[in-house]
Design an enzyme around this catalytic site. Structure first.
Site, short mmCIF file in Angstrom:
data_model
loop_
_atom_site.label_atom_id
_atom_site.label_comp_id
_atom_site.label_asym_id
_atom_site.label_seq_id
_atom_site.Cartn_x
_atom_site.Cartn_y
_atom_site.Cartn_z
N ASN A 1 0.69 -1.32 0.01
CA ASN A 1 0.05 0.03 0.04
C ASN A 1 0.95 1.42 -0.11
O ASN A 1 1.47 1.85 0.91
CB ASN A 1 -1.00 0.25 1.27
CG ASN A 1 -1.97 -1.23 1.18
OD1 ASN A 1 -2.91 -0.75 0.42
ND2 ASN A 1 -1.87 -2.33 1.84
N GLU A 2 1.12 1.55 -1.24
CA GLU A 2 1.96 2.93 -1.48
C GLU A 2 1.39 4.09 -0.96
O GLU A 2 0.35 4.13 -0.97
CB GLU A 2 2.58 2.92 -2.84
CG GLU A 2 3.57 1.58 -3.35
CD GLU A 2 4.75 1.65 -2.99
OE1 GLU A 2 5.01 2.39 -1.83
OE2 GLU A 2 5.82 0.79 -3.36
N PRO A 3 2.08 5.39 -0.91
CA PRO A 3 1.62 6.58 -0.65
C PRO A 3 0.44 6.96 -1.42
O PRO A 3 0.46 6.56 -2.62
CB PRO A 3 2.79 7.48 -0.68
CG PRO A 3 3.97 6.80 -0.47
CD PRO A 3 3.65 5.31 -0.88
N THR B 1 10.61 1.99 -3.37
CA THR B 1 10.31 0.59 -3.23
C THR B 1 10.96 -0.26 -4.03
O THR B 1 11.43 -1.16 -3.67
CB THR B 1 8.89 0.16 -3.18
OG1 THR B 1 8.15 1.05 -2.36
CG2 THR B 1 8.27 -1.03 -3.07
#
Length: 637
Positions: A169-171, A188
């Site tokens: 769950n990235e920014p 990442t």
């Protein structure tokens, strides 16, 4: 015997402060912490078994949970922990990704856990990286619904990425997000580049459980290890809830614990500046840390700090103990001044009362341990040069071959040169054929690994000759833990430790220099340091060890904080250039090095900047203005 209950507040260091919004516990080592986390998981499994209910676990991948899985396997094999009632859901998987690819999370989970316990294959759920793109959305919905059908997750194990991602769950991820496909953040992908032998090989997309899925777990434990996670840990625990740092959503979960080691916790307010949180016992080390922090905060050198500066910044108790700012400033100034020396091996015929190193013996036997075949010149090339110039008997010990860091293109170039010089060389021909036909998952053949190791050796000897070290003093240890042919290394073994013991016993050093930088992206530095610590533990009873001092340097990723430095070795502009040239001999590690980390600069550039910045920090504290400084911290064994 599996412990019946785990109390993290009692087991680790825990203090609730006004700055912190997530419960967290700090341990001296990730090993100790991982054992306790595994025991908590084991307790949940056994409680659910007694109720004749499935135990639903959410599992993570990456380096953080490996020791947890090792302990769970031990509990199964040695203490009878059964996984027969366990159902697992993994957080994520790269997309596209074949499950048999050694970089897949399916492969990782079976390698570290599932192949070693009695879990039923049908109870293992890992996102499928081979789902057709047309079916992907429905697949994600089905994965989410299957978790809900089991009543949600009883326990969710998490790591954290430097973007603040949990799972993938990235920014920008929404607080209520469910299982879905996602585009990976560039940072990442950089962090994964070492495992994939270059960022170009890292997938750009992944399948991940959502924030909402994770938050619905009944219990969440997040693991944070190492200095590289310190900043994002602080942002997550002390910052405001924001989609920019998805892990901050865990502040809304009432049964979450962050389990940290000392390095990962180092930026937390209660660790970095404890005097802002509570009354403290002012040790000499803490005084220096506080005054250096105040100097940096106020942008004043030590000798210009005032009583008001101390009182305005929560340090009045320090003044009460020390008397006046004037007296304290001089005391701390002298302490920092005394770390500076142009004689890292000790200055002959000098009073060494306030010097970092002993004056005697005048000529010392010295071992410089280098995890990879270039860390010696990258991290302490100026000090290395100074020790040789000052007549010490300097021995270099390259702990690993470094072969994995040589690109296939570089190896092919040398193989083709070898073939041109040796027309009938079948070995060269075999290497060339292998490299030209090598596929992404292929492990280097022994011949290729040998060639890549020879390349690193030749570069190392060229550099040490440039610094006037005789070839007889250059040692290639080739510690077995490293020689796997892949990025993943074996655990430290008895053979590794014995090799370390042997060289120390043979040379009987007065000084040992070793890499204390644990932030390298693929963990080799830590294993090499552990091998030294274990060797020292075994040899400390030997009489020659009474005269042995150990100094730790840092690598290309981090430097010691100014208050941690116990020996600072200045370099002249000429020495900076000489160090640069020594690094240049390691040609295979220039121009697109494979393990760059998140810094695109070449190693010689980043280390020159780091040495210059250390000198600037010393100058800002009111000390002499040098071109560059290499820094060391003493290790007591």
């Amino acid at each position: 015997m599996i412990k019946e209950s785990i109390n993290f507040k009692e087991a680790g260091k825990f203090e609730e402060t006004r700055f912190e919004k997530i419960h967290n516990v700090i341990f001296d080592s990730s090993q100790e912490a991982s054992v306790l986390v595994a025991q908590e998981i084991a307790n949940i499994i056994q409680r659910k078994e007694e109720l004749n209910e499935p135990c639903v676990l959410g599992l993570a991948t990456g380096s953080s949970p490996i020791k947890v899985y090792e302990e769970l396997v031990r509990l199964h094999t040695e203490e009878g922990l059964s996984f027969a009632n366990v159902v697992t859901f993994n957080l994520d998987e790269y997309y596209p990704m074949d499950k048999n690819n050694i970089q897949s999370y399916w492969y990782f989970m079976h390698q570290h856990l599932f192949d070693h316990v009695d879990i039923l294959p049908q109870n293992v759920n890992i996102p499928d990286g081979n789902v057709n793109i047309e079916e992907l959305q429905q697949y994600c919905i089905d994965y989410e619904m299957k978790i809900k059908a089991y009543g949600g997750l009883d326990f969710q194990l998490l790591g954290i990425g430097r973007t603040g991602h949990i799972g993938f769950n990235e920014p920008g991820s929404h607080v209520n997000s469910g299982t879905r496909s996602i585009t990976l953040d560039h940072l990442t992908r950089q962090d994964a580049a070492s495992s994939f032998l270059g960022i170009d090989n890292v997938p750009r997309k992944a399948i991940t459980m959502g924030i909402g899925t994770v938050k619905n777990a009944k219990r969440i434990v997040l693991l944070g290890w190492g200095i590289s996670k310190a900043e994002i840990i602080k942002d997550t625990i002390e910052g405001e809830i924001s989609s920019r740092v998805p892990a901050t959503y865990l502040q809304q979960h009432n049964n979450t614990t962050f389990v940290l080691d000392t390095e990962a916790s180092s930026e937390l307010t209660r660790v970095k500046t404890p005097w802002l949180v509570k009354s403290v016992i002012w040790t000499e080390e803490l005084k220096l840390k506080a005054v250096a922090w105040l100097s940096e905060l106020t942008k004043k050198p030590f000798l210009k700090l005032t009583d008001k500066d101390y009182n305005d910044n929560g340090m009045s108790s320090l003044l009460t103990e020390e008397g006046t700012a004037y007296d304290l400033n001089i005391k701390m100034f002298n302490k920092m001044q005394q770390t500076i020396t142009g004689w890292p091996g000790g200055k002959p015929n000098a009073d060494d009362t306030y010097r970092p190193e002993r004056a005697t013996p005048e000529k010392k036997r010295i071992i410089i341990f280098s995890p990879h075949p270039d860390d010696d010149v990258i991290s302490m090339g100026g000090t290395f040069d100074r020790l040789v110039e000052q007549g010490h008997d300097v021995h270099i010990a390259y702990q690993t071959s470094g072969n994995i860091a040589v690109s296939n293109e570089e190896a092919l170039k040398f193989a083709e040169i070898s073939r041109a010089l040796n027309k009938n060389s079948s070995e060269s021909e075999n290497i060339i054929n292998f490299l030209k036909n090598k596929k992404a998952n292929d492990i280097d053949s022994l011949e290729v690994r040998k060639l890549k190791g020879v390349i690193r050796r030749s570069e190392s000897v060229a550099a040490t000759r440039y610094l006037d070290v005789p070839d007889s003093n250059v040692n290639f240890l080739d510690l077995p833990f490293y020689e796997t042919g892949t990025v993943k290394k074996n655990n430290l073994g008895e053979a590794d430790i014995q090799i370390m013991c042997d060289i120390i016993e043979r040379i009987k050093p007065h000084q040992i220099y070793a890499a204390g930088d644990l932030a390298d992206p693929h963990g080799t530095h830590k294993v090499c340091l552990d091998s030294l610590f274990e060797a020292l533990k075994r040899l400390k009873h030997k009489s020659f060890m009474d005269d042995c001092w150990v100094w730790l340097y840092r690598g290309a990723w981090h430097e010691w904080e100014s208050y941690q430095i116990e020996m600072a070795v200045p370099m002249s502009p000429d020495q900076v250039l000489k160090k640069r040239h020594a690094i240049f001999y390691h040609q295979s590690q220039k121009d697109g090095v494979m393990f760059q980390g998140d810094d695109s600069r070449e190693f010689w550039v980043r280390v020159e900047d780091r040495n210059r910045l250390t000198a600037e920090k010393y100058h800002a504290l009111g000390l002499a203005d040098y071109s560059a400084i290499e820094a060391f911290k003493r290790y007591f064994f």
